[in-house]
Motif scaffolding. Structure first.
Motif, mmCIF file in Angstrom:
data_model
loop_
_atom_site.group_PDB
_atom_site.id
_atom_site.type_symbol
_atom_site.label_atom_id
_atom_site.label_comp_id
_atom_site.label_asym_id
_atom_site.label_seq_id
_atom_site.Cartn_x
_atom_site.Cartn_y
_atom_site.Cartn_z
ATOM 1 N N PHE A 93 0.832 -1.197 0.000
ATOM 2 C CA PHE A 93 0.000 0.000 0.000
ATOM 3 C C PHE A 93 0.871 1.253 0.000
ATOM 4 N N ASN A 94 1.949 1.245 0.773
ATOM 5 C CA ASN A 94 2.834 2.403 0.825
ATOM 6 C C ASN A 94 3.435 2.713 -0.543
ATOM 7 N N LYS A 95 3.683 1.668 -1.326
ATOM 8 C CA LYS A 95 4.316 1.834 -2.634
ATOM 9 C C LYS A 95 3.312 2.169 -3.725
ATOM 10 N N PHE A 96 2.189 1.449 -3.752
ATOM 11 C CA PHE A 96 1.265 1.566 -4.879
ATOM 12 C C PHE A 96 -0.047 2.271 -4.527
ATOM 13 N N HIS A 97 -0.268 2.618 -3.253
ATOM 14 C CA HIS A 97 -1.394 3.460 -2.818
ATOM 15 C C HIS A 97 -2.764 2.886 -3.204
ATOM 16 N N GLY A 98 -2.898 1.570 -3.176
ATOM 17 C CA GLY A 98 -4.184 0.934 -3.430
ATOM 18 C C GLY A 98 -4.399 0.438 -4.842
ATOM 19 N N GLU A 99 -3.543 0.832 -5.748
ATOM 20 C CA GLU A 99 -3.686 0.408 -7.143
ATOM 21 C C GLU A 99 -3.598 -1.106 -7.272
ATOM 22 N N LEU A 100 -2.633 -1.719 -6.608
ATOM 23 C CA LEU A 100 -2.450 -3.165 -6.715
ATOM 24 C C LEU A 100 -3.640 -3.919 -6.139
ATOM 25 N N GLU A 101 -4.152 -3.461 -4.996
ATOM 26 C CA GLU A 101 -5.299 -4.117 -4.383
ATOM 27 C C GLU A 101 -6.510 -4.103 -5.319
ATOM 28 N N MET A 102 -6.761 -2.953 -5.954
ATOM 29 C CA MET A 102 -7.895 -2.862 -6.878
ATOM 30 C C MET A 102 -7.714 -3.778 -8.083
ATOM 31 N N LYS A 103 -6.515 -3.825 -8.610
ATOM 32 C CA LYS A 103 -6.249 -4.699 -9.759
ATOM 33 C C LYS A 103 -6.465 -6.164 -9.396
ATOM 34 N N LEU A 104 -5.961 -6.560 -8.239
ATOM 35 C CA LEU A 104 -6.070 -7.957 -7.845
ATOM 36 C C LEU A 104 -7.516 -8.345 -7.523
ATOM 37 N N MET A 105 -8.248 -7.477 -6.845
ATOM 38 C CA MET A 105 -9.650 -7.775 -6.558
ATOM 39 C C MET A 105 -10.460 -7.881 -7.840
#
Length: 302
Positions: free
Chosen positions: A96-108
């Motif tokens: 989260f510190n690195k990608f600010h939520g972008e990765l979580e949204m992509k994976l979900m």
């Protein structure tokens, strides 16, 4: 339109990822009934990788890859599946510190989530940060007691969402925790928060009677019980009606199975919450039975 809703027992354990068992009641002969499988998570907190083998409490457990494999297995076995999340998707690991939520949204999105609600930590990148991450999300967010009309999230977060799965019409809405004192004002700006229980009653009534939903599901980020938070899932169940299932979050509570509570008019409502970090995947199977003459839905424990 009125039908009986049954619940099936189910308990599966994947490799390093547990499925929280559903209610221990089911029809003896459910073959003639239509089934929908509700899967859910909460408080995943940017946990992407499996916990390391050296972890003191959860060695070699969790992880998005294992959850995805389990989801593919269930979807191969079941034709009507709804995947939901009860908030706090962000914050907790360097991802989260690195990608600010972008990765979580992509994976979900890749895992095929159908709907989520906002937890308090989903404001940690601010409203603009959430919106920037959400460009990579292809599933709706719902929260009925947060008003974003004077913010960049106006028309982005919905009051509720309706899904059609086989013969089922499912209404899903969300309620969130009070933000004042919990989230920095700069992060939620002019978002206003209404008392969740009156809002939940109004939305649930609308979904049941105006939209004629067979199931009404509340994604709650209020917390599990009163000793933790004034507004909580147990109070929500007791002081509302027309809700069939409350999927909870916020308190990281591992419930061994969904709890059966009684609502304000004496009907049964389920509460479930599956801890945190994506360590467990909740599952509840509902069966759709024959029509009834009077306009009430019923959770039948057989």
């Amino acid at each position: 339109m009125e039908r009986r809703i049954f619940l099936q027992k189910s308990a599966i354990v994947g490799t390093g990822l547990a499925i929280s068992p559903s209610l221990l009641s089911f029809p003896k002969h459910p073959e003639h009934l239509e089934k929908i499988t509700i899967l859910h998570t909460n408080d995943t907190h940017s946990n992407i990788e499996t916990f390391p083998s050296t972890h003191a409490k959860y060695p070699d457990q969790g992880g998005v890859a294992r959850r995805y494999s389990l989801l593919k297995q269930i979807r191969k076995e079941e034709k009507n599946v709804l995947l939901l999340d009860a908030g706090d998707i962000f914050q907790g690991t360097p991802y989260f510190n690195k990608f600010h939520g972008e990765l979580e949204m992509k994976l979900m999105s890749h895992m095929g989530y159908d709907c989520a609600t906002m937890g308090n930590h989903d404001f940690d990148a601010g409203l603009e940060g959430f919106l920037n991450a959400y460009q990579y999300g292809d599933f709706p967010f719902v929260c009925s007691n947060y008003n974003f009309d004077n913010t960049v999230l106006k028309d982005v977060i919905k009051e509720y969402q309706i899904f059609k799965k086989g013969p089922f019409k499912i209404g899903v809405f969300g309620v969130g925790v009070q933000l004042n004192g919990l989230v920095a004002k700069a992060n939620f700006q002019d978002t206003t928060v209404s008392a969740p229980i009156p809002v939940a009653n109004g939305i649930a009534k609308h979904l049941r009677f105006e939209e004629e939903c067979d199931l009404v599901i509340c994604l709650s980020h209020l917390g599990y019980e009163a000793k933790q938070f004034k507004d909580n899932d147990q109070l929500l169940a007791a002081e509302t009606e027309n809700i069939d299932l409350i999927i909870g979050g916020h308190t990281h509570t591992f419930l061994p199975k969904p709890e059966v509570h009684t609502n304000k008019i004496g009907e049964k409502v389920l509460i479930n919450q599956v801890g945190w970090a994506g360590l467990a995947l909740g599952r509840i199977d509902f069966y759709l039975g024959e029509k009834k003459r009077h306009k009430r839905h019923e959770l039948v424990m057989v």
